[in-house]
Scaffold this active site. Structure first.
Site, PDB file in Angstrom:
ATOM      1  N   ARG B 247       0.805 -24.450 -25.384  1.00 16.09           N
ATOM      2  CA  ARG B 247       0.688 -25.363 -24.253  1.00 16.09           C
ATOM      3  C   ARG B 247      -0.018 -26.617 -24.748  1.00 16.09           C
ATOM      4  NH1 ARG B 247      -3.751 -23.472 -20.718  1.00 16.09           N
ATOM      5  NH2 ARG B 247      -4.799 -25.344 -21.427  1.00 16.09           N
ATOM      6  N   HIS B 251      -4.015 -26.872 -18.625  1.00 20.83           N
ATOM      7  CA  HIS B 251      -3.382 -25.825 -17.819  1.00 20.83           C
ATOM      8  C   HIS B 251      -2.630 -26.427 -16.636  1.00 20.83           C
ATOM      9  CE1 HIS B 251      -2.780 -22.227 -15.453  1.00 20.83           C
ATOM     10  NE2 HIS B 251      -3.421 -22.792 -14.453  1.00 20.83           N
ATOM     11  N   TYR B 260     -12.594 -26.370 -23.779  1.00 19.56           N
ATOM     12  CA  TYR B 260     -12.458 -25.069 -24.418  1.00 19.56           C
ATOM     13  C   TYR B 260     -11.540 -25.036 -25.633  1.00 19.56           C
ATOM     14  CZ  TYR B 260      -8.424 -25.016 -21.248  1.00 19.56           C
ATOM     15  OH  TYR B 260      -7.278 -25.342 -20.572  1.00 19.56           O
TER      16      TYR B 260
HETATM   17  C1  LIG Z   1      -3.213 -13.197  -9.305  1.00 15.53           C
HETATM   18  C2  LIG Z   1      -3.679 -14.499  -9.839  1.00 15.53           C
HETATM   19  N1  LIG Z   1      -4.858 -14.571 -10.462  1.00 15.53           N
HETATM   20  C3  LIG Z   1      -5.328 -15.750 -10.918  1.00 15.53           C
HETATM   21  C4  LIG Z   1      -4.597 -16.881 -10.763  1.00 15.53           C
HETATM   22  C5  LIG Z   1      -5.135 -18.224 -11.264  1.00 15.53           C
HETATM   23  N2  LIG Z   1      -4.401 -18.595 -12.458  1.00 15.53           N
HETATM   24  C6  LIG Z   1      -3.341 -19.409 -12.369  1.00 15.53           C
HETATM   25  S1  LIG Z   1      -2.602 -19.580 -13.813  1.00 15.53           S
HETATM   26  C7  LIG Z   1      -3.699 -18.603 -14.611  1.00 15.53           C
HETATM   27  C8  LIG Z   1      -3.563 -18.321 -16.064  1.00 15.53           C
HETATM   28  C9  LIG Z   1      -2.277 -17.660 -16.386  1.00 15.53           C
HETATM   29  O1  LIG Z   1      -2.063 -17.696 -17.753  1.00 15.53           O
HETATM   30  P1  LIG Z   1      -0.695 -17.274 -18.402  1.00 15.53           P
HETATM   31  O2  LIG Z   1      -0.155 -16.078 -17.702  1.00 15.53           O
HETATM   32  O3  LIG Z   1      -0.924 -17.142 -19.851  1.00 15.53           O
HETATM   33  O4  LIG Z   1       0.311 -18.453 -18.096  1.00 15.53           O
HETATM   34  P2  LIG Z   1       0.175 -20.010 -18.438  1.00 15.53           P
HETATM   35  O5  LIG Z   1      -0.584 -20.639 -17.323  1.00 15.53           O
HETATM   36  O6  LIG Z   1      -0.496 -20.138 -19.756  1.00 15.53           O
HETATM   37  O7  LIG Z   1       1.564 -20.517 -18.453  1.00 15.53           O
HETATM   38  C10 LIG Z   1      -4.646 -18.139 -13.720  1.00 15.53           C
HETATM   39  C11 LIG Z   1      -5.753 -17.260 -14.090  1.00 15.53           C
HETATM   40  C12 LIG Z   1      -3.361 -16.774 -10.107  1.00 15.53           C
HETATM   41  N3  LIG Z   1      -2.569 -17.832  -9.914  1.00 15.53           N
HETATM   42  N4  LIG Z   1      -2.926 -15.574  -9.653  1.00 15.53           N
END
Ligand SMILES: Cc1ncc(C[n+]2csc(CCOP(=O)(O)OP(=O)(O)O)c2C)c(N)n1
Lengths: 324, 346
Positions: B247, B251, B260
């Site tokens: 990425r 985020h 970070y």
């Molecule tokens: C159930 C849930 N927990 C927490 C979140 C908050 N949140 C949104 S994205 C994220 C990280 C997800 O990381 P990843 O699965 O690696 O996908 P990326 O964002 O890197 O594409 C978090 C913790 C959420 N949207 N849903």
């Protein structure tokens, strides 16, 4: 005393809490990043990564391990990023955290705090704006508190941590940075189970909590300008309810308007209305009014203003109680 | 030792294994990635201008997404999440709806008829099991369609990942799990999600195949996905594909990623850019010209500008309309509430 916003006051509360070696904080992105709302900013650097713990993305895992830690003598504080993401942990909360005292007949207990940023008003994405506190107030074995000022946010968090039972701790997202206030240094508590009268009045009692305190106070001011004296109660705790304070006020004013952002059906207002009619019916001069969110999924940014109870709606409800 | 990911083109666009793709297909994949990147940059710019709420940029992940969606048939299903606009669009979800959702308009979730793409999942982890259900339905109905779900490395930590993988294995479902391992879940590095060496290897424990692929190599992703599609259609069950990518941006537009991670790390991944290597490959085969590049960029830009205009010109929801999505038929309580709401809408 310092002037802090709510996020800063909560950070301060965590900092004070961590002086107790039993306290650990668990959550997603709370360490290095300091939490999505920066409530735990800098705490990992200060207290170490085994006290302020970045977890995998796993709400059920976070709450489940926190429960185990609590049983084993630690005092965990859990941060869930948004109330809308707590549902994977709901089974842990309902089936385990809330019940262990009863299941084990006091042999085991799970004193822990589960912090949930909640509510609409910042135009966030889907699932980020929910007020589903009633799914916790309905569960036996959980206490539920809601902060509304920097001062009570800190005091309630420290009280929640001292409580022998699990506490669901709700933080109104739209107030994190938009409210500031004087916050005492060091340790103090805002007692759980006590509501406060934040404005005195004689004609009608407006009862609210969390983010809706702001609109409710604005409504009270508007009412004053048309000669209506409104009393405003900030519940602060939803379970256990401070029924005594509520009933005393309503018996005096004879009118009640219950305000919450959460949907109406089965909401906290319904329970309060039931208690008022059971114990203060003959003091009532008008039907009890509820001003709430609609029974809908909170609309997204473009339409969320249609959902959050407005000052206009609160004011109108108060005036209706005076017309009858 | 980390297993070597499947790779066809290295970062300089030189083939490291046999290229099975026709040049026209490579040009199509390249063009799709260029379009996706223009969308991604546009959406981020709109956010900065306050015309869009928080946006989750996918820059750097174009190959994973385009490679995942390129070989799907119309009847196949795609169940993806908030960062997967490129894959969703390639499978038919219009740019304008992807924008509308991010602008805070529910109509962004209304997939056009005939397009088998669910609205993007905003909660992490819950959607993978839906693809299992959709795949299962194909099997029960004896359809030949398959289902693909895309998710991040963080999502594999949610319990629902286990349940989805388990059902897929037990019922030999015609589906593909595509994990875009972009190194991060917000601020949490991949090492903090799982102690497994790879995510791909998790498939083994569920009784099916896991494949590691260079997620910045669109030819490799497409090839691995095509093999997985074939297996699924032949009734050989699910596949887990771990696409190794990165990425490049924060985020979301609300995230300060300098808190970070190191800039140098980001820079090193920039040198791995998924578009560059294909461009170099095409150049080496006389299948690229500056003029063609500017043509495809211009056509993508005008397509996306058009989508922005349409998304922005959706009429605002009036108060009554917020009720319309709740049930097939409004309940008496909701009818009453709607009336009450309309009374204040002055
Ligand atoms: C159930 C849930 N927990 C927490 C979140 C908050 N949140 C949104 S994205 C994220 C990280 C997800 O990381 P990843 O699965 O690696 O996908 P990326 O964002 O890197 O594409 C978090 C913790 C959420 N949207 N849903």
């Amino acid at each position: 005393m310092r002037t802090l916003n709510m996020a800063q006051a909560l950070r301060d509360a965590h900092d004070v809490a961590l002086e107790d070696p039993r306290v650990v904080i668990l959550g997603e992105d709370i360490g290095r990043a300091g939490g999505v709302f920066r409530v735990t900013d800098g705490l990992q650097q200060r207290h170490g990564s085994d006290r302020v713990i970045d977890t995998p993305v796993s709400e059920s895992g976070i709450v489940g391990t926190a429960y185990g830690m609590a049983i084993a003598g630690l005092r965990p504080i859990v941060e869930i990023q948004f109330l809308g993401f707590v549902y994977p942990a709901y089974d842990q909360i309902v089936s385990h955290v809330a019940r262990i005292r009863n299941r084990s007949q006091h042999r085991f207990t799970a004193p822990m705090v589960i912090r949930l940023p909640y509510g609409a008003g910042i135009g966030a994405a889907e699932h980020h704006s929910e007020s589903t506190e009633a799914i916790f107030t309905h569960i036996a074995g959980l206490k539920v508190v809601v902060a509304s000022t920097p001062e009570n946010a800190k005091g309630l968090l420290l009280a929640a941590l001292e409580d022998p039972d699990p506490v669901i701790f709700l933080e109104p997202i739209r107030l994190y940075r938009s409210t500031t206030g004087d916050v005492a240094e060091g340790h103090y508590i805002t007692p759980i189970g006590e509501s406060v009268t934040i404005q005195r009045g004689d004609d009608v009692t407006l009862i609210a909590y969390g983010a809706m305190i702001r609109e409710t106070l604005q409504a009270a001011n508007l009412l004053e300008s048309v000669g209506v004296s409104a009393e405003v109660i900030d519940l602060q705790t939803l379970v256990p309810l401070d029924s005594e304070l509520i009933l005393k006020s309503v018996k005096r004013t004879g009118r009640a308007v219950l305000v919450h952002e959460a949907p109406r059906t089965g909401g906290v207002g319904a329970e309060i209305a039931a208690q008022i009619q059971a114990q203060a019916l003959y003091s009532l001069l008008a039907p009890i009014e509820r001003v709430t969110g609609w029974d809908l999924v909170v609309p997204l940014r473009k339409a969320e203003h249609h959902y959050i109870p407005s000052v206009e709606r609160i004011t109108a409800a108060a005036r209706r109680t005076l017309e009858s | 030792m980390l297993a070597e990911p499947t790779r066809i083109l290295d970062a300089d666009g030189s083939p490291v294994s046999e290229v099975e793709h026709e040049l026209d297909t490579v040009r199509y994949l390249y063009r799709s990635m260029v379009t996706a990147r223009i969308f991604d940059r546009k959406a981020s710019a709109l956010q900065r201008q306050g015309r869009l709420a928080t946006y989750a940029p996918f820059e750097g992940q174009e190959a994973s997404q385009i490679g995942t969606a390129a070989s799907l048939k119309e009847e196949d299903w795609l169940v993806a999440s908030y960062r997967d606009a490129a894959a969703m669009n390639l499978h038919g979800y219009p740019w304008e709806l992807l924008l509308a959702g991010r602008m805070g308009d529910e109509r962004g979730g209304h997939t056009p008829e005939g397009i088998n793409v669910l609205p993007p999942s905003i909660t992490v982890g819950g959607h993978m099991i839906h693809a299992a259900g959709i795949a299962w339905a194909q099997k029960i109905k004896k359809n030949n369609a398959i289902a693909v779900t895309i998710f991040g490395d963080g999502a594999t930590s949610e319990g629902d990942f286990h349940e989805a993988m388990n059902f897929a294995g037990v019922f030999e479902l015609p589906m593909i799990f595509v994990c875009q391992n972009n190194g991060w879940a917000i601020s949490t590095p991949r090492e903090r999600q799982t102690a497994s060496e790879t995510i791909a290897q998790k498939a083994h424990a569920y009784g099916f195949t896991g494949v590691l692929v260079d997620g910045n190599d669109v030819l490799a992703v497409d090839q691995v996905i095509r093999h997985s599609i074939d297996r699924a259609r032949q009734g050989k069950g699910p596949t887990l594909v771990e696409a190794l990518t990165y990425r490049i941006r924060g985020h979301t537009t609300a995230d300060d990623h300098s808190r970070y991670r190191e800039k140098t790390h980001i820079e090193s991944w920039r040198r791995n850019d998924p578009l560059n290597r294909v461009q170099k490959f095409l150049k080496a085969h006389d299948a690229w010209s500056a003029q063609w590049q500017s043509e495809i960029e211009q056509s993508a830009s005008s397509q996306i500008e058009h989508a922005v205009t349409r998304a922005e010109n959706l009429a605002p929801f009036d108060v009554g309309e917020i009720f319309s999505g709740s049930f097939a038929e409004l309940t008496p309580t909701l009818l009453e509430q709607r009336q009450e709401a309309e009374g204040y809408d002055s």
